[in-house]
Write an enzyme that holds these catalytic residues in place. Structure first.
Site: not given
Length: 864
Positions: A106, A142, A669
């Protein structure tokens, strides 16, 4: 534990993924039905993993749980229900069924702000603290016992979105996982919620979101930001109100500035107030152009006798007339007739500057303690668009193998559209008409925007390419920013002065007596350029080429690597924000065989810049020759030798030798493809290297203490394993590494080979990964080791470690490579030219020399 996940949204998806990573068994996922044919992210993720997914529009009827739903749930045998975000009412028959019960997330500090609009009310009430609660579900609203809470400061300018993205989303995911962990360990508390301080304000709805102006300013501010976008605070319009968006009756939102635009015409219809402004501006033109009897819409400012000083006067008078409107000299040049100037002026007054408008469909992810917003469509002519046929491909996170998002996959017709847009921008658009100095100013602005978004760009590089975040900040993104600033400074220095290239020059030639001659050269942009970039440094390689290309005045079509397209698309978005005109930069994610090939073949592309393998580079060069003999520069493969002499600083040689191989996971590279170590220090060098390798942390590239992230993509990981198997088969000694790391993702162990002989495959071929190849050479045998170092068809970079300056100079002279490092490695700089010899390609990135790759020389001879 056996867990049932009940919920929806990206939040639910993230919680689900983290629970599985923690080792829990998700026995079923319950989510909402598909909407408009689109499945919820949580359900999609679970289906991909083969987890049972249930999509119920409702769980009960007439207050009673549906028996079929309950039966299907019970058959799963879940021990815990986890509800990360759930908009449905779940009956108690489900909530109470598992032996551990159910936990719910919540977004408020319960008991304050119970109910569905908790974030809104946190802001509306001006709370100084916000946060979230995870609680044990009960039959109240809740009201269940608390398991875990975390709080944060609510900032004065927080909105629902910022509070959610900054704290409630990322920390909420961690909190849910922590709560489940506590339950599994038997340590989860059950703290009854106090009734003191409990509040429940109800759901915010549109009809209740009207602004009450009869209250303090802070309360109005809190009300507006608390309502955020949904449902959105509203009020009745008045003359003093600035409206940015308008919602039409059908629900569609448009820019308020577009409300007065006719659908069929691009010519604005002026309001009465704007007509008054237009007449005032007409009077300004009349004063500046006294020889013009009457200023009409077709009156051209410059053809009527205006000079550059008059431009400044016009701009300043109009700015004063329009209360400091943002107007620039360039605007007058681009809209030189009165009618066009008024149209431009009104657009600016309405906030409707076309160059800045672009609809972007972002993919958003909460990651690295931030929300990253990533475009995922093609970028053509200043707009993000789907590919032909809506073709897409997945881009994968190498850290765990998950799909980041679907990216549009360009087709041949898309290449043609992008080239056409770039050609039009070059030949007819603003880019070719603005001054070189203004071009540099736009590039500086772009660099500033890249710096503002540096952390977001670095996060995307970590997600999409597996780049270690701290390295991405410094190199992938940091050097990209430096590159644009460096070349922005060159913009107004290309065409001037009797200098060597890249400037033009005047040349003494034989005179045609009795007349005389003057010959000069000009450096001009070549036109539309195609740039094809690799996957190891997605943003940096783009920047190395694109910055020089734009500084020279060209337009560009960029093809990022198919496996790492996301920073290129974010870069495209930033070019719009910087004000780079539409069509100047175009970005086409797609396959090399399709997009790269079409760029190489296209008759309107005048230059290709490519970084990648030698094999593909040769193919591109052939296509460029056959198509229209287009200019080409190639940075290709490498097998860079690093020679370490016994008289070196051994500590530094070990440190830099490690960096020469393992920097950027070996996907570099110029990585040292082979180390030649003098015999008398060989064993000690190897011992120290192995000791350091074993200290390296291989892990999540977003962790700040990670040394070595995942390889870029799965195919490359397989190639590395095959490469090491080849070395072992030929008889080289595998000292450490050589295997995939046993964890999700594409992780490969840092690897060291010794006893490597010249004829072996691993001595000659590039791994492009974290594999150190060490060979001995006899003490004092200088020329022999140089011969061995040069016995390769590659010549990109090289290095030498020695305290003897004479030896260093001699070796640097003899090494056949475009770059030689002495007592250092990987030290590249935006001002230093970079490029290879032999089959490592030709042409330069970076430095003054790079500009010549994107310019052509024109000779002009006068007789007088």
């Amino acid at each position: 534990m056996k867990i049932a996940v009940i919920g929806q949204s990206l939040f639910g998806q993230e919680v689900y993924c983290h629970l599985r990573k923690e080792g829990h068994e998700v026995v079923g996922v319950f989510t909402v039905p598909d909407k408009d044919g689109k499945a919820d992210p949580l359900g999609l993720e679970a289906e991909k993993d083969g987890v049972p997914v249930f999509k119920y529009s409702r769980w009960r009827a007439k207050g009673q749980a549906l028996p079929d739903v309950v039966a299907k749930y019970q058959a799963l045998g879940a021990e815990l229900n986890v509800l990360p975000f759930c908009s449905q009412f779940i009956p108690m028959e489900i909530i109470s069924a598992p032996r551990h019960g159910s936990i719910i997330y919540h977004p408020s500090l319960l008991p304050r702000h119970r109910g569905a609009s908790a974030i809104n009310w946190t802001l509306i009430h001006g709370d100084k603290k916000g946060g979230f609660s995870i609680f044990w579900a009960d039959d109240g609203l809740d009201t269940g016992d608390l398991l875990l809470q975390k709080e944060c400061e609510v900032l004065p300018d927080d909105t629902v979105s910022t509070l959610y993205n900054r704290f409630l989303f990322p920390e909420g995911i961690k909190g849910m996982v922590q709560a489940v962990r506590l339950i599994a360990e038997g340590k989860a508390p059950r703290l009854p919620q106090p009734e003191e301080g409990a509040t429940y304000e109800g759901i915010q709805k549109k009809e209740t979101a009207k602004i009450n102006w009869d209250q303090p300013a802070e309360a109005i501010h809190n009300w507006i930001r608390g309502n955020d976008k949904v449902p959105g605070a509203w009020t009745e319009a008045c003359e003093q109100l600035l409206v940015k968006n308008i919602q039409l009756e059908d629900g569609k939102m448009i820019l308020a500035s577009n409300f007065f635009k006719g659908a069929a015409s691009s010519v604005l219809e002026l309001t009465e107030a704007e007509l008054v402004t237009a007449e005032a501006v007409r009077s300004v033109w009349q004063r500046i152009l006294p020889k013009v009897l009457e200023v009409e819409d077709s009156t051209d400012f410059f053809k009527s006798g205006a000079a550059s000083v008059d431009v400044v006067r016009l701009v300043e008078e109009v700015k004063e007339l329009c209360d400091g409107l943002e107007l620039e000299n360039e605007d007058v040049y681009m809209a030189s007739t009165f009618g066009d100037f008024i149209q431009l002026l009104v657009r600016k007054l309405r906030g409707d500057d076309e160059e800045g408008e672009c609809s972007i469909d972002y993919v958003e992810m909460a990651v690295n303690k931030r929300t990253v917003r990533m475009p995922h469509q093609l970028f053509i002519g200043g707009e993000f668009v789907d590919a032909e046929g809506a073709k897409t491909s997945e881009t994968i996170n190498p850290t765990d193998g998950s799909v980041i998002c679907q990216v549009s996959l360009a087709q041949v017709t898309d290449v043609d559209k992008a080239v056409a847009a770039a050609k039009d921008a070059f030949e007819n658009g603003r880019w070719g008409k603005i001054s070189a100095r203004d071009r540099g100013r736009l590039m500086y602005r772009l660099a500033d925007l890249m710096e503002q978004h540096q952390e977001e760009l670095a996060t995307i590089e970590a997600l999409d390419a597996g780049a270690v975040y701290t390295l991405a900040l410094k190199t992938h993104v940091g050097m990209s920013i430096q590159t644009f600033r460096y070349f922005a400074g060159w913009c107004d220095k290309i065409q001037v002065g009797p200098r060597l290239p890249p400037s033009g020059s005047t040349i003494p030639i034989n005179q045609a007596r009795p007349n005389r001659n003057l010959t000069l050269t000009r450096k001009e942009p070549v036109g539309v350029c195609g740039i094809i970039i690799p996957w190891n440094y997605p943003l940096m390689m783009l920047s190395w080429k694109t910055a020089a290309c734009l500084a020279a005045g060209n337009t560009v079509v960029i093809k990022p690597a198919q496996v790492t397209p996301l920073t290129a698309l974010k870069f495209a978005e930033l070019t719009l924000k910087a004000g780079i005109p539409k069509g100047v930069v175009n970005v086409l994610p797609g396959s090399g065989s399709l997009v790269g090939q079409r760029l190489s073949d296209h008759p309107d592309v005048r230059k290709i810049g490519f970084t990648g393998s030698t094999e593909v580079g040769k193919h591109i060069m052939k296509s460029c020759a056959i198509s229209n003999v287009k200019k080409v520069s190639l940075e290709l493969g490498g097998k860079s030798p690093l020679i370490i002499f016994a008289d070196c600083d051994l500590n530094k040689a070990v440190q830099m030798g490690m960096s020469s191989v393992f920097f950027n996971k070996g996907e570099n590279c110029i990585a040292a493809g082979r180390l030649f170590v003098e015999d008398s220090i060989h064993d000690e060098f190897v011992r120290r290297v192995v000791e350091e390798v074993r200290k390296m942390k291989v892990g999540n590239p977003l962790d700040r203490d990670t040394d070595h992230g995942p390889q870029n993509h799965h195919a490359h990981l397989v190639k590395l394993m095959e490469y090491c198997q080849h070395g072992v088969k030929e008889g080289a000694t595998l000292v450490c590494g050589g295997n995939q790391v046993p964890r999700p993702g594409f992780f490969f162990e840092p690897t060291v080979f010794t006893d490597v002989e010249d004829h072996m495959f691993i001595a000659k071929e590039e791994s492009f990964g974290p594999v150190m190849i060490i060979s001995r050479f006899a003490d004092g045998d200088l020329d022999a080791v140089l011969s061995r170092a040069n016995a390769t068809e590659f010549g990109l970079a090289s290095g030498v470690f020695t305290r003897d300056i004479n030896k260093a100079l001699y070796v640097s002279d003899k090494l056949q490579a475009g770059t030689v490092f002495v007592n250092t490695y990987n030290k590249t700089d935006v001002a230093a030219p970079f490029g290879g010899f032999k089959q490592s390609g030709f042409g330069k990135d970076l430095g003054e020399a790079a500009l010549n790759e994107y310019l052509r020389v024109k000779t002009v001879t006068f007789e007088y």
